[in-house]
Design an enzyme around this catalytic site. Sequence first.
Site, short mmCIF file in Angstrom:
data_model
loop_
_atom_site.label_atom_id
_atom_site.label_comp_id
_atom_site.label_asym_id
_atom_site.label_seq_id
_atom_site.Cartn_x
_atom_site.Cartn_y
_atom_site.Cartn_z
N SER A 68 32.32 42.11 21.66
CA SER A 68 32.98 43.40 21.87
C SER A 68 34.08 43.72 20.87
O SER A 68 34.58 44.85 20.85
CB SER A 68 33.54 43.46 23.29
N GLY A 316 44.82 43.45 20.75
CA GLY A 316 43.76 42.50 20.48
C GLY A 316 42.47 42.90 21.17
O GLY A 316 42.34 44.00 21.70
N GLY A 319 35.44 39.09 22.85
CA GLY A 319 34.02 39.39 22.70
C GLY A 319 33.17 38.32 23.36
O GLY A 319 33.51 37.14 23.32
#
Length: 477
Positions: A68, A316, A319
Amino acid sequence: MARTTLAHNDLQALLDSAIAEYGVPGAATGVVRVDGDGRIDLDCVWSGITNQATGYPVIGDTLFQIGSISKIFTTVLAMQLVDEGRISLDTRVREILPDFRVQGASDITEHCTIRHLMNHTSGIEGDAFPDNLGRGDDCVAKYVRYIGDFPARSPLGGPLSYSNGAFVVLGRVVEVLRGMTWDEAVRKYIAQPAGFGHIWTLPEDVLRFSSALGHNRAIATDQPTFPAPVRPSPVWNLPRSSGPCGQISASIGDLMGFVSVFLRDGIAPNGTRLLSQHSAMLMTKEQVSLRDQGIENIGWALGWQLPNWGDEPAFGHGGATEGQRANVVVFPKHGLAIATLTNADAGTQMAAHIARTAAKREAGIASLPEVIMNDRTFTSQEIADMRGTYAREGEEYRIVEGGPTGLLMIIEPDGDDGPMGVQLTLPLHHTSQGFYAVQRPDQRTPTEIALLRVERSNYAPYRVYLAQGHRITPRIR
């Protein structure tokens, strides 16, 4: 506290010990420092193997799936269009994609904007990953039609609920306005001008390089097991149609180069401007608060999430793909960014451990707040308020009476658990911070949960939601 630099050998030792402690086959960590004049100091280390089946070592240019974190690339592609004046954050999606719709949700269909897509307040279903849309250049367009058949997860404008689907829609906006696929746009408008030769999206490109394979838990158990043994994932990557929300593979060096753009006012390491200074800044500024969903994050910006590091400003993203986990955190006040790429489920916790250690050593930054559970029993009113079944696409929880605190949470396995996921029945606890939490057997730290009540609407008829992992799940009965 005065800043002390984490020496290269110490960073290598930190990574080596972490992959042993967390049971991760291979990983890479990078630390980038940008001074007041925009000069970049980059240090990268790597350790372990790319794949248990082959034993090939991780090298400096090994490509890991960043999951992600790809959403930040998609956001940059869209913000470049904002810089060019072709769209604004308040452009309605339907102005670009006339066929866009969300089943039974005319408000979302007509009024969802680019901003809603970027900050996860669109209400679009977030966790549907179809594997039957093919690999053709039209697969992202097919995904937009596919996701439109799902009902809204939440009302337009919030509460925030993390949406992979929204970012595929955003990727399709880029495709239409650029006249090319999302994959081509990543190369033409980010990777090539910035000189990133190790950022790719398609397997036929990734596999020309050293590349990591994901690893899942190799045992099925609801008993405490940490670190759980792992085995190679039976699937290498997500479907191409999910590209804009999570399909990029990158080396640690090129990922850190991309992240440094947000510490250099939109300018890549080679001097190419990828974003206007205003857009680069705007992507890191809070758009939506998450303070009512727990202590993990304070809010969301545009693409970037805003993790809670106490008084320390930070942005930030994490993922997760098929057995690969990644994380990056940026501390703009210190010109510092830390990222870790891994090829196993436990990589999320490992990356957090490395970030905490490196941030403290590099800049004296205190660790992010920890979720603290207690054993206070639930009152009869609290039991009545929380008991029920909560479900959304790919996720189901049941909260029932029982256990040492008065409530148990039954968690059905989901896609992120891999092929060895099992049903878990865990005591639900209060936390010292005023929320709730459970302790999963395969994790060291508690999983935080919040209870939300939202106003009903004709397309979001549920009023009570559980919030967990910046996703909300409605109580359906």
